[in-house]
Design a protein around this motif. Structure first.
Motif, PDB file in Angstrom:
ATOM      1  N   SER A 145      -4.238   8.380   5.515  1.00 41.74           N
ATOM      2  CA  SER A 145      -2.734   8.435   5.591  1.00 41.74           C
ATOM      3  C   SER A 145      -2.329  10.067   5.841  1.00 41.74           C
ATOM      4  CB  SER A 145      -2.220   7.841   4.311  1.00 41.74           C
ATOM      5  OG  SER A 145      -2.654   8.603   3.213  1.00 41.74           O
TER       6      SER A 145
ATOM      7  N   VAL B 120      -6.165   0.440   4.973  1.00 48.31           N
ATOM      8  CA  VAL B 120      -4.819   0.940   5.663  1.00 48.31           C
ATOM      9  C   VAL B 120      -4.453   2.012   5.027  1.00 48.31           C
ATOM     10  CG1 VAL B 120      -4.286  -1.501   6.376  1.00 48.31           C
ATOM     11  CG2 VAL B 120      -3.692  -0.607   4.218  1.00 48.31           C
TER      12      VAL B 120
ATOM     13  N   CYS C 100       0.984  -1.249   0.067  1.00 47.55           N
ATOM     14  CA  CYS C 100       0.066   0.113   0.052  1.00 47.55           C
ATOM     15  C   CYS C 100       0.875   1.097  -0.026  1.00 47.55           C
ATOM     16  CB  CYS C 100      -0.901  -0.079   1.192  1.00 47.55           C
ATOM     17  SG  CYS C 100      -1.803   1.560   1.193  1.00 47.55           S
ATOM     18  N   PRO C 101       0.776   2.061  -0.925  1.00 48.31           N
ATOM     19  CA  PRO C 101       1.259   3.144  -1.092  1.00 48.31           C
ATOM     20  C   PRO C 101       0.998   4.422  -0.063  1.00 48.31           C
ATOM     21  CG  PRO C 101      -0.020   3.095  -2.916  1.00 48.31           C
ATOM     22  CD  PRO C 101      -0.149   2.000  -2.180  1.00 48.31           C
TER      23      PRO C 101
HETATM   24  N1  LIG Z   1      -7.612   7.713   1.831  1.00 50.77           N
HETATM   25  C1  LIG Z   1      -7.055   6.609   2.130  1.00 50.77           C
HETATM   26  C2  LIG Z   1      -6.873   5.457   1.184  1.00 50.77           C
HETATM   27  C3  LIG Z   1      -6.266   4.223   1.744  1.00 50.77           C
HETATM   28  C4  LIG Z   1      -6.290   3.093   0.931  1.00 50.77           C
HETATM   29  O1  LIG Z   1      -7.229   3.312  -0.253  1.00 50.77           O
HETATM   30  N2  LIG Z   1      -6.120   1.908   1.286  1.00 50.77           N
HETATM   31  C5  LIG Z   1      -6.150   0.783   0.430  1.00 50.77           C
HETATM   32  C6  LIG Z   1      -4.741  -0.185   0.433  1.00 50.77           C
HETATM   33  S1  LIG Z   1      -3.475   0.736  -0.559  1.00 50.77           S
HETATM   34  C7  LIG Z   1      -6.931  -0.196   1.168  1.00 50.77           C
HETATM   35  O2  LIG Z   1      -6.656  -0.337   2.412  1.00 50.77           O
HETATM   36  N3  LIG Z   1      -7.816  -0.754   0.552  1.00 50.77           N
HETATM   37  C8  LIG Z   1      -8.707  -1.868   1.012  1.00 50.77           C
HETATM   38  C9  LIG Z   1     -10.292  -1.748   0.787  1.00 50.77           C
HETATM   39  O3  LIG Z   1     -10.598  -0.785   0.236  1.00 50.77           O
HETATM   40  O4  LIG Z   1     -11.055  -2.540   0.903  1.00 50.77           O
HETATM   41  C10 LIG Z   1      -5.661   7.162   3.007  1.00 50.77           C
HETATM   42  O5  LIG Z   1      -5.216   7.972   2.444  1.00 50.77           O
HETATM   43  O6  LIG Z   1      -5.448   6.471   4.146  1.00 50.77           O
END
Ligand SMILES: N[C@@H](CCC(=O)N[C@@H](CS)C(=O)NCC(=O)O)C(=O)O
Length: 223
Positions: free
Chosen positions: A68, A51, A11-12
């Motif tokens: 984040s 995350v 995850c970036p």
């Molecule tokens: N806006 C969020 C985006 C975080 C995000 O999209 N994380 C992804 C992984 S890179 C995630 O957890 N995806 C799981 C899902 O949506 O089920 C942030 O900046 O923390």
């Protein structure tokens, strides 16, 4: 106070928080989870099931922070070490705007990864190149976004560039052809120890496997 970062290896958004913590020299525990099989304890902590989550534990409380960029801001405000935001409020606000831009670019990148036909791929690639042209116009003389000082904008963009390292293995996407300053910034960030150690050695292999699972056009092009 102890800090626990709930993470995923690819995850970036997680990486930007890791880079901020490392730049500050802060000790933290990192727990990788499987996003395809999210544990119940994680779903209780993360309202969107995403995350990163930073669990901040003190003698009085345990608070789970999500988003984040908010996590990066909290790290900057509470932890000693190098300053990762400019002191001037207007410049700081500009930095925050570019941190948001870095998230928008990740959204475009996700679209590029999961595209399965040539025409959509080309349109998305061009849209991404246009966004990087805006970044090019915002960059100064470097080496970092704000000049000599590494900042949270660098922490946000470094993982974006890291994604392209893997894509590059499949041929030049042409995205950085017209943006020499962005290319130089990307090269500079790749040398930063916090950036290099924000992911494990298995990152390229995991990312390729992830793209293969999505049947990405990118991989078909390379075949
Ligand atoms: N806006 C969020 C985006 C975080 C995000 O999209 N994380 C992804 C992984 S890179 C995630 O957890 N995806 C799981 C899902 O949506 O089920 C942030 O900046 O923390």
């Amino acid at each position: 106070m102890t800090l626990k970062l709930i993470s995923h290896k690819l995850c970036p958004y997680v990486q930007r928080a890791v880079i901020a913590l490392k730049e500050k020299g802060v000790a933290f525990e990192r727990i990788d989870i499987d996003l395809a099989n999210k544990p119940d304890w994680f779903l209780k902590l993360s309202p969107l099931g995403k995350v990163p989550v930073l669990v901040v534990r003190s003698a009085e409380s345990e608070v789970a922070l999500f988003e984040s960029n908010v996590i990066c801001e909290y790290i900057e405000e509470t932890q000693a070490g190098a300053r990762l935001h400019p002191a001037d409020p207007l410049t700081r606000a500009q930095h925050r705007a570019w941190m948001e831009f870095g998230s928008a670019i990740l959204g475009d990148l996700w679209g590029l990864e999961t595209t399965q036909d040539a025409a959509t791929f080309a349109a998305k690639r061009d849209a991404l190149a246009a966004k990087f042209a805006r970044v090019e116009a915002a960059l100064g003389e470097g080496p970092y976004f704000a000049g000599a000082q590494f900042s949270l904008v660098d922490a946000v963009f470094a993982p974006v560039f890291r994604y392209f390292d893997v894509f590059d293995a499949y041929g030049d996407l042409g995205i950085f052809a017209a943006t020499p300053k962005v290319r130089a910034w990307r090269d500079q960030l790749a040398q930063r120890p916090s950036v290099q150690t924000a992911v494990g050695a298995d990152y390229p292999e995991l990312l390729r496997a992830f793209l293969a699972r999505h049947d990405a056009y990118l991989l078909k092009q390379a075949a």
